[in-house]
Design an enzyme around this catalytic site. Structure first.
Site, PDB file in Angstrom:
ATOM      1  N   GLU A 276       0.812  -1.211   0.000  1.00 44.67           N
ATOM      2  CA  GLU A 276       0.000   0.000   0.000  1.00 44.67           C
ATOM      3  C   GLU A 276       0.849   1.266   0.000  1.00 44.67           C
ATOM      4  O   GLU A 276       1.939   1.299   0.580  1.00 44.67           O
ATOM      5  CB  GLU A 276      -0.904  -0.012   1.236  1.00 44.67           C
ATOM      6  CG  GLU A 276      -1.966  -1.076   1.087  1.00 44.67           C
ATOM      7  CD  GLU A 276      -2.644  -1.468   2.386  1.00 44.67           C
ATOM      8  OE1 GLU A 276      -3.663  -2.164   2.305  1.00 44.67           O
ATOM      9  OE2 GLU A 276      -2.179  -1.094   3.470  1.00 44.67           O
TER      10      GLU A 276
ATOM     11  N   CYS B 171       3.279   8.331   1.467  1.00 47.89           N
ATOM     12  CA  CYS B 171       3.917   7.367   2.358  1.00 47.89           C
ATOM     13  C   CYS B 171       4.069   6.078   1.547  1.00 47.89           C
ATOM     14  O   CYS B 171       3.079   5.479   1.136  1.00 47.89           O
ATOM     15  CB  CYS B 171       3.020   7.160   3.581  1.00 47.89           C
ATOM     16  SG  CYS B 171       3.628   5.923   4.725  1.00 47.89           S
TER      17      CYS B 171
ATOM     18  N   CYS C  13       7.105  -7.618   6.315  1.00 45.61           N
ATOM     19  CA  CYS C  13       8.316  -7.130   6.993  1.00 45.61           C
ATOM     20  C   CYS C  13       8.887  -8.253   7.846  1.00 45.61           C
ATOM     21  O   CYS C  13       8.154  -9.041   8.417  1.00 45.61           O
ATOM     22  CB  CYS C  13       7.964  -5.929   7.870  1.00 45.61           C
ATOM     23  SG  CYS C  13       9.393  -5.154   8.637  1.00 45.61           S
TER      24      CYS C  13
ATOM     25  N   CYS D   9       7.809  -6.360  14.749  1.00 44.39           N
ATOM     26  CA  CYS D   9       7.386  -5.519  15.878  1.00 44.39           C
ATOM     27  C   CYS D   9       5.968  -5.951  16.284  1.00 44.39           C
ATOM     28  O   CYS D   9       5.091  -6.069  15.420  1.00 44.39           O
ATOM     29  CB  CYS D   9       7.395  -4.042  15.487  1.00 44.39           C
ATOM     30  SG  CYS D   9       8.986  -3.493  14.889  1.00 44.39           S
TER      31      CYS D   9
ATOM     32  N   CYS E 202       2.593  -4.025  15.281  1.00 43.40           N
ATOM     33  CA  CYS E 202       2.424  -3.611  13.888  1.00 43.40           C
ATOM     34  C   CYS E 202       1.747  -4.695  13.059  1.00 43.40           C
ATOM     35  O   CYS E 202       2.191  -5.849  13.057  1.00 43.40           O
ATOM     36  CB  CYS E 202       3.798  -3.271  13.318  1.00 43.40           C
ATOM     37  SG  CYS E 202       3.803  -3.012  11.549  1.00 43.40           S
TER      38      CYS E 202
ATOM     39  N   SER F 190      12.150   4.875  14.706  1.00 41.61           N
ATOM     40  CA  SER F 190      11.081   4.341  15.563  1.00 41.61           C
ATOM     41  C   SER F 190      11.698   3.949  16.888  1.00 41.61           C
ATOM     42  O   SER F 190      12.414   2.952  16.971  1.00 41.61           O
ATOM     43  CB  SER F 190      10.448   3.101  14.916  1.00 41.61           C
ATOM     44  OG  SER F 190       9.909   3.456  13.684  1.00 41.61           O
TER      45      SER F 190
ATOM     46  N   CYS G 231      -0.747   4.828  10.835  1.00 44.77           N
ATOM     47  CA  CYS G 231       0.491   4.136  11.173  1.00 44.77           C
ATOM     48  C   CYS G 231       0.242   2.764  11.785  1.00 44.77           C
ATOM     49  O   CYS G 231      -0.577   2.627  12.683  1.00 44.77           O
ATOM     50  CB  CYS G 231       1.276   4.955  12.193  1.00 44.77           C
ATOM     51  SG  CYS G 231       2.007   6.387  11.476  1.00 44.77           S
TER      52      CYS G 231
HETATM   53 FE1  SF4 Z   1       8.351  -3.713  10.090  1.00 44.35          FE
HETATM   54 FE2  SF4 Z   1       8.058  -1.113  10.694  1.00 44.35          FE
HETATM   55 FE3  SF4 Z   1       6.110  -2.853  11.248  1.00 44.35          FE
HETATM   56 FE4  SF4 Z   1       8.377  -2.963  12.667  1.00 44.35          FE
HETATM   57  S1  SF4 Z   1       6.904  -1.245  12.635  1.00 44.35           S
HETATM   58  S2  SF4 Z   1       7.275  -4.724  11.791  1.00 44.35           S
HETATM   59  S3  SF4 Z   1       9.873  -2.407  11.087  1.00 44.35           S
HETATM   60  S4  SF4 Z   1       6.840  -2.310   9.208  1.00 44.35           S
END
Ligand code: SF4
Length: 345
Positions: free
Chosen positions: A93, A106, A113, A117, A120, A212, A331
Site C-alpha cells: 500500500e 507514504c 516485513c 514488531c 504492527c 522508531s 500508522c
Molecule cells: Fe516492520 Fe516497521 Fe512494522 Fe516494525 S513497525 S514490523 S519495522 S513495518
C-alpha cells in the site's frame, strides 16, 4: 520475463543501449522518457528509432504497475493498493496524505516485513519479499496525484533499510537532475534502526531521518521490537549523534504511546537523557488498538502530560495527527485490513 527499466540510471541505460547496438545517447533519451515524460511503454518513446524500440522491447519493459484498488478517507487521505512484480497476492500500500498545499506520499519498500514488531499489523503478516525500484517508483508515478506530490516518507510497509540498495536507487531518481530533481529535504526515511545500513544512509544521502524509538529502555524495547537484540537503541542514538542535524537535515524519533507501557515519568526522564545534546524532535503517535495486543490507546490527556514532561526536559515534542483511520491507512495498520480480507477468501 522482461527486465524493468524503471529505477535504472542514465549510465545503466546507456550500457543497455550500447549492448543493443544503439547510440550511447539513447540512454539519456530513455531516462527522460522514464522520469520526465513518465512513459508507460517503450512504444511511447518516439524519439528512439523504430528499430531501437523493437530491440529494447524484446528484453525490456518500462515496469510501471498500476494500482489495483484505491480508497479515499473522509479526511482526503487516499490509500492505493499495488501489485508486487505484477502479482497481486502480496500487494502493498501507498498512502497519499493531503495537508493544505502539501501532498505527502507514504511509500512501502517491502511486501510484509521481517522485523516482527509486536504492535504492527505489517509485522504480523510476515515477510514476502523486497520491492524493486520499479515497484517503489510505481507508487509515485501511477497514482492520480503523481504530478502534485510535494514530499515523501519511507514509512509504509517494510523496513526501508532492510532493502537499502533499491531504496537508494529510488532516492537517486527522486533527487537527481535527470530524475525528479527533488531536494533531499522533501524526503524522510523512517527506520527501526538497522545499524550498518543506517550508517550508509547517513553517509550516502542528505534526506531526513525518522527513527522508531517507542521505548528508551533497551530491555523493555526488546519486548516489542526484536530488532533491539541485534542493534540496540543506545548504539543507534550514539551513531546519530556523530552526524550534524543542526542545519537543513533533520532527525526525529517516533514514539507510539501505549497506555501503561511507555508513558510514565520514568520513561520521559530516560528519553530526555538518551537524546540529550541532539538537535531533534520527538513525534508522539497515538496507538491504534489491534487484536490480541495487551496495551491500549493512551487517552489524549495522558499524551499531553507525557509531551509536557518531555518539553520540561528540553525536548521538542509534538503529538502527530492521525490520518486516514477510517480506511486503515494510519500508522501500523497498513495491510492489516487487506491481509484480513485476503485470508477470508
Ligand atoms: Fe516492520 Fe516497521 Fe512494522 Fe516494525 S513497525 S514490523 S519495522 S513495518
Amino acid at each position: 520475463m522482461k527486465e524493468r527499466l524503471l529505477g535504472k540510471n542514465p549510465e545503466e541505460l546507456k550500457q543497455i543501449a550500447l549492448q543493443l547496438g544503439l547510440p550511447a545517447f539513447t540512454g539519456k533519451q530513455i531516462a527522460q522518457w522514464l522520469y520526465v515524460k513518465r512513459a508507460k511503454s517503450i512504444e511511447e518513446m518516439t524519439n528512439l528509432s523504430k528499430l531501437g524500440r523493437e530491440r529494447l522491447s524484446q528484453s525490456y519493459e518500462v515496469g510501471l504497475s498500476s494500482p489495483i484498488d484505491v480508497q479515499t478517507s473522509k479526511d482526503g487521505t487516499r490509500k492505493y493498493l499495488f501489485p508486487v512484480n505484477g502479482e497481486s497476492a502480496n500487494a502493498v500500500e501507498a498512502v497519499m496524505i493531503p495537508d493544505g498545499e502539501r501532498k505527502t506520499l507514504c511509500v512501502s519498500s517491502q511486501a510484509g516485513c521481517k522485523m516482527g514488531c509486536k504492535f504492527c499489523m505489517t509485522g504480523r503478516q510476515g515477510f514476502h519479499g523486497n520491492l524493486d525500484a520499479a515497484d517503489i517508483l510505481s507508487q509515485f508515478f501511477a497514482i492520480e496525484e503523481a504530478g502534485q506530490l510535494t514530499n515523501t516518507v519511507f514509512m509504509g510497509m517494510g523496513e526501508p533499510l532492510d532493502n537499502w540498495e533499491q531504496v537508494k536507487r529510488v532516492i537517486e531518481v527522486l533527487t537527481a537532475d535527470w530524475g525528479l530533481a527533488w531536494s533531499p529535504k522533501r524526503i524522510t526515511l523512517s527506520t527501526i534502526g538497522v545499524l550498518p545500513k543506517l550508517k550508509q544512509f547517513l553517509d550516502e544521502s542528505r534526506c531526513h531521518l525518522a527513527v522508531s524509538l517507542h521505548n528508551p529502555f533497551p530491555e523493555e524495547r526488546a519486548e516489542m521490537m526484536p530488532v533491539q537484540k541485534a542493534w540496540s537503541i543506545t548504539e543507534i542514538v550514539r551513531l546519530i549523534k556523530q552526524y550534524d542535524f543542526s542545519g537543513q537535515r533533520r532527525v526525529s524519533f517516533e514514539y507510539t504511546v501505549f497506555e501503561g507501557w511507555n508513558n510514565s515519568p520514568r520513561h520521559a526522564a530516560e528519553l530526555i537523557r538518551l537524546l540529550k545534546h541532539l538537535e531533534c524532535r520527538v513525534n508522539l503517535i497515538r496507538f491504534h488498538k489491534i487484536p490480541d495486543f495487551p496495551y491500549g490507546t493512551a487517552p489524549e490527556k495522558a499524551m499531553e502530560a507525557f509531551k509536557t514532561l518531555l518539553e520540561e526536559g528540553g525536548l521538542t515534542a509534538t503529538i502527530r495527527a492521525s490520518r486516514g483511520e477510517d480506511i486503515f491507512a494510519a500508522c501500523g495498520l497498513l495491510a492489516g485490513k487487506h491481509a484480513a480480507e485476503h485470508s477470508q477468501k
